[in-house]
Structures are given as structure tokens and as C-alpha cells.
Scaffold this motif. Structure first.
Motif, PDB file in Angstrom:
ATOM      1  N   LEU A 111     -47.535 -17.167  11.849  1.00 40.44           N
ATOM      2  CA  LEU A 111     -47.677 -18.615  11.966  1.00 40.44           C
ATOM      3  C   LEU A 111     -47.173 -19.098  13.320  1.00 40.44           C
ATOM      4  N   PHE A 112     -46.064 -18.545  13.767  1.00 45.59           N
ATOM      5  CA  PHE A 112     -45.509 -18.950  15.061  1.00 45.59           C
ATOM      6  C   PHE A 112     -46.481 -18.593  16.184  1.00 45.59           C
ATOM      7  N   ARG A 113     -47.104 -17.420  16.109  1.00 44.88           N
ATOM      8  CA  ARG A 113     -48.070 -17.027  17.142  1.00 44.88           C
ATOM      9  C   ARG A 113     -49.216 -18.027  17.239  1.00 44.88           C
ATOM     10  N   ILE A 114     -49.712 -18.452  16.098  1.00 41.65           N
ATOM     11  CA  ILE A 114     -50.838 -19.390  16.079  1.00 41.65           C
ATOM     12  C   ILE A 114     -50.437 -20.724  16.710  1.00 41.65           C
ATOM     13  N   PRO A 148     -44.866  -7.754  17.065  1.00 38.11           N
ATOM     14  CA  PRO A 148     -46.179  -7.461  16.459  1.00 38.11           C
ATOM     15  C   PRO A 148     -46.796  -8.691  15.797  1.00 38.11           C
ATOM     16  N   ALA A 149     -47.132  -9.676  16.628  1.00 40.48           N
ATOM     17  CA  ALA A 149     -47.585 -10.958  16.093  1.00 40.48           C
ATOM     18  C   ALA A 149     -49.088 -11.017  15.845  1.00 40.48           C
ATOM     19  N   ASN A 150     -49.783  -9.914  16.103  1.00 42.47           N
ATOM     20  CA  ASN A 150     -51.241  -9.907  15.895  1.00 42.47           C
ATOM     21  C   ASN A 150     -51.656  -9.015  14.729  1.00 42.47           C
ATOM     22  N   ARG A 151     -50.725  -8.710  13.824  1.00 41.13           N
ATOM     23  CA  ARG A 151     -51.015  -7.794  12.724  1.00 41.13           C
ATOM     24  C   ARG A 151     -51.752  -8.460  11.565  1.00 41.13           C
ATOM     25  N   TYR A 152     -51.844  -9.777  11.593  1.00 43.04           N
ATOM     26  CA  TYR A 152     -52.510 -10.481  10.493  1.00 43.04           C
ATOM     27  C   TYR A 152     -53.084 -11.791  11.042  1.00 43.04           C
ATOM     28  N   ALA A 153     -54.161 -12.261  10.410  1.00 43.31           N
ATOM     29  CA  ALA A 153     -54.819 -13.515  10.812  1.00 43.31           C
ATOM     30  C   ALA A 153     -55.126 -13.511  12.301  1.00 43.31           C
ATOM     31  N   SER A 154     -55.690 -12.410  12.769  1.00 43.10           N
ATOM     32  CA  SER A 154     -56.014 -12.283  14.187  1.00 43.10           C
ATOM     33  C   SER A 154     -57.358 -11.579  14.354  1.00 43.10           C
ATOM     34  N   ILE A 155     -57.982 -11.822  15.480  1.00 42.54           N
ATOM     35  CA  ILE A 155     -59.221 -11.114  15.796  1.00 42.54           C
ATOM     36  C   ILE A 155     -58.934  -9.631  15.992  1.00 42.54           C
ATOM     37  N   ASP A 156     -57.773  -9.327  16.567  1.00 42.46           N
ATOM     38  CA  ASP A 156     -57.393  -7.925  16.765  1.00 42.46           C
ATOM     39  C   ASP A 156     -57.391  -7.153  15.450  1.00 42.46           C
ATOM     40  N   ALA A 157     -56.757  -7.753  14.426  1.00 43.81           N
ATOM     41  CA  ALA A 157     -56.662  -7.079  13.125  1.00 43.81           C
ATOM     42  C   ALA A 157     -58.018  -6.996  12.450  1.00 43.81           C
ATOM     43  N   LYS A 158     -58.883  -7.967  12.703  1.00 37.31           N
ATOM     44  CA  LYS A 158     -60.221  -7.936  12.110  1.00 37.31           C
ATOM     45  C   LYS A 158     -61.079  -6.856  12.760  1.00 37.31           C
ATOM     46  N   GLN A 159     -60.952  -6.708  14.068  1.00 36.03           N
ATOM     47  CA  GLN A 159     -61.741  -5.705  14.779  1.00 36.03           C
ATOM     48  C   GLN A 159     -61.193  -4.298  14.586  1.00 36.03           C
ATOM     49  N   ASN A 160     -59.895  -4.215  14.352  1.00 31.50           N
ATOM     50  CA  ASN A 160     -59.248  -2.912  14.167  1.00 31.50           C
ATOM     51  C   ASN A 160     -58.398  -2.959  12.898  1.00 31.50           C
ATOM     52  N   PRO A 161     -58.984  -2.683  11.735  1.00 30.58           N
ATOM     53  CA  PRO A 161     -58.267  -2.793  10.454  1.00 30.58           C
ATOM     54  C   PRO A 161     -56.999  -1.936  10.381  1.00 30.58           C
TER      55      PRO A 161
END
Length: 441
Positions: free
Chosen positions: A16-19, A125-138
Motif C-alpha cells: 500500500l505504501f508503494r502505491i 520487496p515492495a513489488n511482490r503483490y499488486a504490481s505489474i512485475d508480479a503479474k508478468q513474473n508470477p
């Protein structure tokens, strides 16, 4: 303690903080263009007052800084979306560091805090969820993080508030002088001005500021006072936002609240579709980052704000050790400065008018800041050297703090063109005074 730091917790607060953080990064940089801040600080000036030692760091020519800030704003959006997170945030951090070190005319503590939090977030590790990174790389997707990820964010904001509290314990704050002057400057001429000019009000603001800075972190940490602290924080920061108009800082400061609430609570409120973690383990993930980056980092953060105690003179007067110290909204300076340029070859004066080379905004900031006065003297020296003159530069400068009578700031007999800048100790050409206001020789 070791187990508690490395125990896994729900990573909802960090996500949430990352967003929100990415959104604020975009607001800060796009807003700087829209409000004219980029124009007044980077486009209009012939040069900028960079941090000493970084005079080579100057704005891009022409309208280059507009494109620079547009790129940063776009990077902020990509951070918010979690796209190539470490690259986009890392690049933003480097570019914002350039902005921060490039100019001091509009120095603001929240610019420094923004830089520090960018640096911290690069390692989390702020891109582990709700991110394009996590969507492209499960395989990147994860629902948890080590508990120390929240601890470092709490530690950073605790340092800010603690030193902001300590800095307020000086006479002009305790007797309401500074808050009276500050409110008079920002309250306009209407009904609020009438209230703000009342002694009970500006004294309340002074001591409420101390109480808030001192207690907000402990109250947020304690479950029974957390909601009260949240409400107080919202009121405090919204008041500052409306009256002082200090950009994103109030909302930036509020965003840290997410790390004080139980992670599961943040998940329930903001990520209702996020799976519930039923079993938390102890992990050694990123242990080396905590030990070898964050521990030295916080040691430095604890030392920097107290370095002025090891420098002769009052930091309110000399400004030595003022920056990087969370001395926020603490004093106002007024005064005037004249430069006397002497040709060493014949001891004759040479004409020099600062306003021919800098903006009125730069002049207003420079005339009472010893480091900027020294930098101006160095520029004058280079200016005349290019024309074949070897010059001495003498400064007549008077300054007053918080509306106090003005006193001599710079030794009139000192040739600032020949003086060195001491980063770690007192510069003897800055005049000092004893407790009774008598000049020390």
C-alpha cells in the motif's frame, strides 16, 4: 529480537505504501512544473546554488529541466504500478538526488526525506503483490515480507520526529516568537489572521507542535492510543497543508501510518481480495541488507542531526550543521548583504551587482546564508579571473533571526574569495556572539 525482526508478516502495508508513495512522487514532480517551481529554480536562474562540493551539478540548458521532471513524474507512476520497480525507483532516486543537491535556494526538509525514503524503498520487496512485475513474473509474487521491513520505515519516521522535537527547545520557539511570525506570514488578512495573532493561539500551536512531534510515534505504536494518534495526525497535517502550503509533505508524513497498524488490518481494509496467510515462518531473506546497509544507514542518521553540537557557535546563527538535521520550520532569517570586490593589482574597487547574475529569489536566500555567501564570493572570483583580474571579495552582511535586531554576520575584514569552506568545523569568518549579544573576537 532476531526472531521478531525476521519473522514473516503480511506485506500489505509495504504494498500500500508503494502505491501511495509512487503517486506522491508523480504529484511532487508534475506539480513542480505546474506551480512554476521548476521555472523559478532551474529555468530562470543563470546558475543554481548547489550543495558545496557539487558546484558542477547544474541544470540542463534551455527547457531541459522540464523534460527532466516529466521523466521523474512518469517514473513515479511506474513505481506506483510496480513496473520494473527497482529500476524505475532506482532511476527516480538518482534523478531526485540530482534535484536535491543541485539547488539550495528553495531548500526544504521534505525533499531530503523524500530522497531517504526512495533509497530505503529501493531495498524493500515492495513489488511482490499488486504490481505489474508480479503479474508478468508470477514467481516474484509473495504475500509476506520480513518484519524488519516495517521496522526500518518506523525507525526512519521516528528519527525525523524525535529530532524535530529536540530542535524546538530553544527560546524563540518556547516563547511563541517563531510561531507568531510564521502564522502572521501565512494567515492572510481575514478572520483566521485575527485568531492567529492571539497569544493563546500561537502559544498553543508552539506547544502542540512539540507535543505532536514527541508523542506521535509512541502513541501510534501503542494499540490503545493508535486511533487517537491517527486522528491527531490527520488534523495536524491538514492544518499544516492548508495554512503553510508545503506541498506533498503532510500527505507523505501521513502515509507512514500504515506501518503502525497490524498488517492483517491493512489487508482487510485495502486488499480485500488478497489471500489470507495462515502460517508465518521465520525467514533470513535479505538479512545481509539489514545488517550491512540499514544498520550503518541508521547510525549515520542518528549522528547527522547532532553534528552541530560539535561545531562552535549557535547553529541558528551560523547555519553550520543545519541541513540534514530535521530542523524543520524552525526560524526565519532577514538581512542584507553587500559585496566589495577589490582588484589586488592596484587595490581599486571593481563594480559587481549580484542581481545582474542571480534572480531575486536567489538573492533573498543568499544574503543571510553563510554557505551561499561563500559560494557567491567564489563565483565572483571566477568571474573576474576570466577577465584577467585577481580579486579579493569582502562582504558586509547583517542578519537577524526571527525578527531580532540585525547583527554582523560575516567578518568584514575576511577575504571570502581566499577563504576555504570547512565542512566539519566552524568557519572563522562567520562572526560569533556571546549570550549577551557581544561579538566574540
Amino acid at each position: 529480537m532476531n526472531n521478531r525482526l525476521f519473522k514473516e508478516i503480511d506485506n500489505a502495508p509495504l504494498i500500500l505504501f508503494r502505491i501511495f508513495f509512487g503517486f506522491l512522487l508523480a504529484c511532487e514532480t508534475y506539480g513542480a512544473i505546474a506551480t512554476g517551481w521548476v521555472k523559478s529554480n532551474f529555468i530562470d536562474p543563470e546558475f543554481t546554488f548547489s550543495h558545496i562540493g557539487m558546484d558542477w551539478l547544474q541544470p540542463l540548458p534551455g527547457n531541459g529541466m522540464y523534460f527532466y521532471f516529466l521523466v521523474m513524474g512518469t517514473l513515479g507512476i511506474l513505481v506506483m504500478l510496480g513496473y520494473k520497480y527497482r529500476f524505475t525507483l532506482g532511476l527516480y532516486t538518482i534523478m531526485w538526488a540530482g534535484v536535491y543537491f543541485m539547488q539550495k535556494t528553495s531548500y526544504n526538509n521534505h525533499y531530503y526525506l523524500l530522497l531517504l525514503v526512495c533509497l530505503i524503498m529501493v531495498f524493500l520487496p515492495a513489488n511482490r503483490y499488486a504490481s505489474i512485475d508480479a503479474k508478468q513474473n508470477p514467481t516474484l509474487k509473495k504475500l509476506t515480507m520480513p518484519a524488519w521491513c516495517s521496522v526500518v520505515m518506523i525507525a526512519q519516521v521516528a528519527i525525523v520526529y524525535f529530532y524535530a522535537t529536540v530542535a524546538k527547545f530553544y527560546p524563540d520557539w518556547l516563547d511563541g516568537t517563531f510561531t507568531k511570525n510564521l502564522l502572521a506570514m501565512h494567515s492572510g488578512n481575514g478572520w483566521f489572521h485575527e485568531i492567529a495573532s492571539q497569544k493563546w493561539f500561537y502559544m498553543f500551536i508552539a506547544y502542540a507542535g512539540i507535543a505532536f512531534d514527541l508523542l506521535i510515534v509512541p502513541f501510534l505504536l501503542y494499540k490503545r492510543t493508535r486511533t487517537i494518534a491517527l486522528i491527531a495526525s490527520i488534523v495536524f497535517h491538514l492544518f499544516n497543508s492548508i495554512t503553510l502550503q508545503i506541498g506533498i509533505f503532510p500527505f507523505f508524513a501521513l502515509s507512514f501510518v500504515v506501518f503502525f497498524y497490524p498488517p492483517e488490518r491493512i489487508r482487510q481494509v485495502f486488499f480485500k481480495k488478497k489471500p489470507v496467510v495462515t502460517h508465518y515462518e521465520t525467514t533470513t531473506e535479505k538479512r545481509s541488507i539489514l545488517l550491512y546497509f540499514f544498520i550503518p544507514y541508521f547510525i549515520i542518521q542518528l549522528f547527522l542531526p547532532i553534528r552541530h553540537h560539535f561545531i562552535k557557535g549557535d547553529v541558528l546563527w551560523t547555519e553550520e550543521g543545519h541541513r540534514l538535521s530535521w530542523r524543520m520550520m524552525l526560524r526565519s532569517r532577514n538581512g542584507y548583504t553587500y559585496f566589495k570586490v577589490i582588484n589586488k593589482a592596484n587595490n581599486e574597487p571593481l563594480p559587481y551587482r549580484p542581481l545582474d547574475y542571480m534572480t531575486r529569489k536567489q538573492l533573498g536566500s543568499m544574503r543571510t546564508k553563510p554557505d551561499m555567501l561563500w559560494q557567491t564570493a567564489q563565483r565572483i572570483k571566477k568571474h573576474f579571473k576570466a577577465d584577467g583580474f585577481d580579486v579579493a571579495v569582502y562582504v558586509t552582511s547583517k542578519a537577524g533571526i526571527n525578527g531580532a535586531p540585525m547583527k554582523t554576520l560575516i567578518d568584514e575584514k575576511a577575504d571570502l574569495a581566499a577563504a576555504d569552506w570547512d565542512y566539519f568545523f566552524h568557519n572563522d569568518w562567520i562572526v560569533l556572539y556571546d549570550a549577551d549579544g557581544n561579538r566574540l573576537e
